[in-house]
Design a protein around this motif. Structure first.
Motif, PDB file in Angstrom:
ATOM      1  N   VAL A 115       0.742  -1.046   0.027  1.00 42.50           N
ATOM      2  CA  VAL A 115       0.037   0.081   0.032  1.00 42.50           C
ATOM      3  C   VAL A 115       0.697   1.197  -0.016  1.00 42.50           C
ATOM      4  O   VAL A 115       1.928   1.204   0.884  1.00 42.50           O
ATOM      5  CB  VAL A 115      -1.007  -0.093   1.228  1.00 42.50           C
ATOM      6  N   LEU A 116       0.739   2.177  -1.028  1.00 39.92           N
ATOM      7  CA  LEU A 116       1.345   3.390  -1.031  1.00 39.92           C
ATOM      8  C   LEU A 116       0.654   4.466  -0.441  1.00 39.92           C
ATOM      9  O   LEU A 116      -0.479   4.545  -0.226  1.00 39.92           O
ATOM     10  CB  LEU A 116       1.571   3.483  -2.529  1.00 39.92           C
ATOM     11  N   SER A 117       1.366   5.553  -0.177  1.00 39.57           N
ATOM     12  CA  SER A 117       0.683   6.869   0.198  1.00 39.57           C
ATOM     13  C   SER A 117       1.332   8.266  -0.781  1.00 39.57           C
ATOM     14  O   SER A 117       1.993   7.614  -1.540  1.00 39.57           O
ATOM     15  CB  SER A 117       0.971   7.122   1.524  1.00 39.57           C
ATOM     16  N   TRP A 146      -3.581   1.999  -2.746  1.00 39.26           N
ATOM     17  CA  TRP A 146      -3.358   3.556  -2.023  1.00 39.26           C
ATOM     18  C   TRP A 146      -3.895   3.424  -0.688  1.00 39.26           C
ATOM     19  O   TRP A 146      -5.147   3.199  -0.501  1.00 39.26           O
ATOM     20  CB  TRP A 146      -3.688   4.571  -2.915  1.00 39.26           C
ATOM     21  N   VAL A 147      -3.291   3.876   0.347  1.00 39.24           N
ATOM     22  CA  VAL A 147      -4.072   4.192   1.615  1.00 39.24           C
ATOM     23  C   VAL A 147      -5.051   5.309   1.508  1.00 39.24           C
ATOM     24  O   VAL A 147      -5.848   5.550   2.314  1.00 39.24           O
ATOM     25  CB  VAL A 147      -3.032   4.326   2.875  1.00 39.24           C
ATOM     26  N   ASP A 148      -4.658   6.149   0.668  1.00 42.69           N
ATOM     27  CA  ASP A 148      -5.710   7.324   0.346  1.00 42.69           C
ATOM     28  C   ASP A 148      -5.506   7.856  -0.831  1.00 42.69           C
ATOM     29  O   ASP A 148      -4.467   7.747  -1.578  1.00 42.69           O
ATOM     30  CB  ASP A 148      -5.636   8.477   1.505  1.00 42.69           C
ATOM     31  N   VAL A 179      -2.614  -3.112 -10.343  1.00 40.69           N
ATOM     32  CA  VAL A 179      -2.515  -1.710  -9.764  1.00 40.69           C
ATOM     33  C   VAL A 179      -3.939  -1.191  -9.708  1.00 40.69           C
ATOM     34  O   VAL A 179      -4.580  -1.056 -10.533  1.00 40.69           O
ATOM     35  CB  VAL A 179      -1.718  -0.818 -10.656  1.00 40.69           C
ATOM     36  N   TYR A 180      -4.256  -0.961  -8.184  1.00 40.82           N
ATOM     37  CA  TYR A 180      -5.850  -0.907  -7.825  1.00 40.82           C
ATOM     38  C   TYR A 180      -5.849   0.674  -7.758  1.00 40.82           C
ATOM     39  O   TYR A 180      -5.695   1.268  -6.561  1.00 40.82           O
ATOM     40  CB  TYR A 180      -6.144  -1.679  -6.843  1.00 40.82           C
ATOM     41  N   GLU A 196     -13.826   0.032  -1.709  1.00 43.97           N
ATOM     42  CA  GLU A 196     -14.214  -1.141  -0.647  1.00 43.97           C
ATOM     43  C   GLU A 196     -14.758  -2.284  -1.336  1.00 43.97           C
ATOM     44  O   GLU A 196     -14.233  -3.584  -1.124  1.00 43.97           O
ATOM     45  CB  GLU A 196     -14.969  -0.688   0.585  1.00 43.97           C
ATOM     46  N   THR A 197     -15.494  -2.405  -2.204  1.00 45.02           N
ATOM     47  CA  THR A 197     -15.897  -3.607  -2.968  1.00 45.02           C
ATOM     48  C   THR A 197     -14.923  -4.251  -3.515  1.00 45.02           C
ATOM     49  O   THR A 197     -14.689  -5.478  -4.045  1.00 45.02           O
ATOM     50  CB  THR A 197     -17.234  -3.035  -4.041  1.00 45.02           C
ATOM     51  N   CYS A 198     -14.007  -3.350  -4.379  1.00 48.85           N
ATOM     52  CA  CYS A 198     -12.977  -4.100  -5.045  1.00 48.85           C
ATOM     53  C   CYS A 198     -12.096  -4.806  -3.941  1.00 48.85           C
ATOM     54  O   CYS A 198     -11.796  -5.904  -4.142  1.00 48.85           O
ATOM     55  CB  CYS A 198     -11.931  -2.886  -5.511  1.00 48.85           C
TER      56      CYS A 198
END
Length: 325
Positions: A115-117, A146-148, A179-180, A196-198
């Protein structure tokens, strides 16, 4: 046991983790010695006994150094702290830490969820896109989240996706399907629900694991930065979202830092991680670092103080960020 001064006059370094061999690659075999550049010789002085106690006893300094820096281990829940003489040395150590974890999880389960920021974190990952890492890492196992994220088009200068793509993703062969990024055509609320569904779909397909303790998704590694106000992700001091404990992903429309509309992981998701690296540089962030790691007692903790993963927490600090410790 009484402590006595001990002086080291030759270079030495701390290994954050035992270094598993990276997964074999047809392009370049992994050699751990390649991942640590030569250190300039310097003299480091520590007080050594069973362990040396500094100040009130909250800090336990170990007789070791990392990339011309020092290491200390904090009290329960505060994690391991690495302090570096420069951001350059920090980035070298961060690359090795990330590559070692990627190798470990890829070998164990065939995938690595990271998870990146935003902010300066991507710059600090720059060593991963250089030899020997770029050729040695098995990028096909990586799944990037990504965290956000800011609710802006992906090609907007405020986009965390664009920041990561320009500085990292465009330079390594991670599969595009792994890559999401958020759906930037949706509203903030819609984008949060969609993300969230992903994640839930990826749990069902066994890409993501779930914490047996919390029931929230368990990422292998979260790479987090921190703002000068002590915020992490898009969870800001005093904002109600820091207390959200049911949703995996939520949204904010009144961010105190522009742009105002964002989506963010919640603390239950952040703290279900197997590993978290908090990467913080600059004197402007020394205050909240001291609040989190020093002896101050805050009745209303900063968001960074609420980071407490199930697994390992490591602080990567340059000397300016650690200047008030």
């Amino acid at each position: 046991m009484a402590s006595s001064p001990l002086q080291f006059s030759t270079p030495f370094r701390t290994l954050l983790l035992s270094s598993p061999s990276l997964r074999k690659s047809p392009r370049l075999p992994f050699h751990p010695s390649l991942f640590s550049p030569p250190l300039t010789q310097k003299t480091l002085t520590f007080s050594i006994g069973t362990r040396a106690v500094s100040g009130s006893g909250k800090f336990y300094w170990r007789a070791k150094a990392s990339m011309a820096g020092t290491a200390m281990e904090k009290g329960k829940g505060k994690g391991k702290v690495e302090v570096f003489d420069s951001e350059e040395n920090l980035s070298v150590s961060l690359a090795k830490y990330t590559a070692d974890l990627a190798a470990k999880f890829s070998k164990e389960k065939g995938s690595f969820t990271v998870v990146l920021s935003g902010g300066s974190l991507i710059k600090s990952l720059r060593k991963l896109v250089e030899p020997p890492y770029v050729d040695a890492i098995d990028w096909s196992t990586w799944h990037v989240f990504w965290v956000d994220e800011r609710v802006v088009p992906k090609d907007h200068d405020d986009s965390n996706y664009k920041l990561a793509f320009d500085g990292f993703l465009s330079k390594v062969p991670i599969l595009p399907g792994n890559v999401y990024a958020i759906n930037d055509a949706l509203s903030a609320e819609g984008a949060a629900d969609d993300y969230e569904t992903c994640l839930k779909h990826l749990v069902k397909s066994n890409v993501l694991s779930v914490s047996t303790a919390t029931g929230f998704p368990k990422f292998d590694l979260m790479l987090l930065g921190m703002g000068p106000d002590g915020h992490v992700a898009s969870l800001f001091p005093g904002h109600p979202l820091v207390k959200e404990n049911e949703k995996w992903v939520t949204f904010i429309k009144d961010s105190p830092k522009p742009p105002p509309e964002r989506i963010t992981f919640t603390f239950p998701v952040i703290n279900s991680s197997a590993h978290i690296a908090l990467v913080i540089c600059g004197a402007g962030k020394a205050g909240p670092v001291h609040s989190a790691l020093g002896n101050s007692q805050n009745s209303d903790p900063l968001p960074v103080q609420m980071v407490s993963p199930e697994g390992e927490l490591v602080w990567f600090l340059d000397k300016d960020a650690a200047s008030k410790l």
